[in-house]
Design an enzyme around this catalytic site. Sequence first.
Site, PDB file in Angstrom:
ATOM      1  CB  SER A  41      -6.028   0.234 -18.531  1.00  0.00           C
ATOM      2  OG  SER A  41      -6.002  -0.729 -17.520  1.00  0.00           O
ATOM      3  CG  ASP A  53     -10.338  13.011  -9.028  1.00  0.00           C
ATOM      4  OD1 ASP A  53     -10.616  13.758  -9.989  1.00  0.00           O
ATOM      5  OD2 ASP A  53     -10.994  11.986  -8.758  1.00  0.00           O
ATOM      6  CE  LYS A  87      -8.901  -3.294 -19.553  1.00  0.00           C
ATOM      7  NZ  LYS A  87      -8.580  -3.303 -18.108  1.00  0.00           N
TER       8      LYS A  87
END
Length: 439
Positions: free
Chosen positions: A296, A307, A321
């Site tokens: 999560s 990224d 999740k």
Amino acid sequence: MSAFFSKRAPFIVALLVLFILGPYGDSRVSAIDRSTYKSLKTLSEVLDIVEKNYVEPVETDKLLQGAINGMIKSLDPHSSFMTGEMYKELEVETRGSFGGIGIEITLVKDVLTVVSPIEDTPAYNAGVKAGDQIIRIDGKSTKDITIMDAVKQLRGPKDTKVTITILREGLPKPKDIELIRSTIKIRSVRWKVYDEHIGYIRIAQFQERTGDDLKKAIREIETKAKPLNGIVLDMRNNPGGLLNQSVEVSDLFLKSGIIVSTRGRTKTMENKAGARDDGNEPTCPMIVLVNEGTASAAEIVSGALQDNGRAVILGTQTFGKGSVQTVIPLEDGAALKLTTAKYYTPNGRSIQAEGITPDIVVKQIPTPEEKKEEKAKPENHMLREKDLKGHIKSPTEDEVKADDSKKESDNLDKDNQLKNAIDILKSWDILKKNMKGQP
């Protein structure tokens, strides 16, 4: 038929409002088709029959709450209806202090299962592990138990006893574990300095003060390590927590770029969070440690740093999740925790049921004691989001191999993942020095 249907008017009206206006009650009204009306009528009829004919008297409120629970349970594993008492429990948990044994739990194929033990708690210290199935609590079966009921039974005043009976692959029979409840004060952020110049930060869970605590930790590390040659951010077995805190944590390491975006069915759920340059972000190389218990909000931070090219991710595939739950207060202090959106990394990757893939895959080497227990385990036994019944599927539903790591240790001789991270950062600094003046 119409008599008992009208008798249930308040309940039916509540359901109609949910169908017509949605959970936020906006002004966009759609027509209810005949099948929906028929189903609501059938529900009212069943309720009336049960009340009049069941072998023992039943409370109408209990039946109606069961109907609501069944409706929400059919959606996904993370949506739930909470009574006023359950809602208060949720608020207490996000503040990071409560009486209990210290485990994150979920239901896997209707079996109460440990997602991860919280470090430095009774369960963690007693050897409870991720993937353990809790089949009894104080001798009572957990068959058909709800998450909220399980939480209620496991939590309690400090120094009181609770016994859980677990099933674990590799154990020949169920095992009873007696635990003494403690005040669970989850210390969200811990830190230390290795080899004088490598900062280590452990985030156990994302709570109300995680961002503030991390700022203090960074300042302390920068004061102690001069120069600071690298940072290890450890989020192994971090089950997540508050979304806004994951954004704040990511922003502390990023000068620019998108952190996370959320997309849902309504415009209000479409958001993007970006980093701001405060001028005091650490600029040294960074490695993030993850494993199958990283979930999560912890995956949001991992994806944002990966990224944006800010950190190297080391460890094993994360939990996966990638959904956002919104808590919507209802009447009488109750609340609805509803999955309202999915979140995406800066490059547009959905984490749901896939997780974050490390740049460098390093499996945790189990201790001799753990090796004995692991002998009978299949390679892909570990619990992930995609194993949960009714989970929201990823676009590809890729199969991902799991690793056997369960816990962290400050002892580098026992923690090969942390040792690898520190060795990489030390090598990085050595290479940088040796490359000076080279063409």
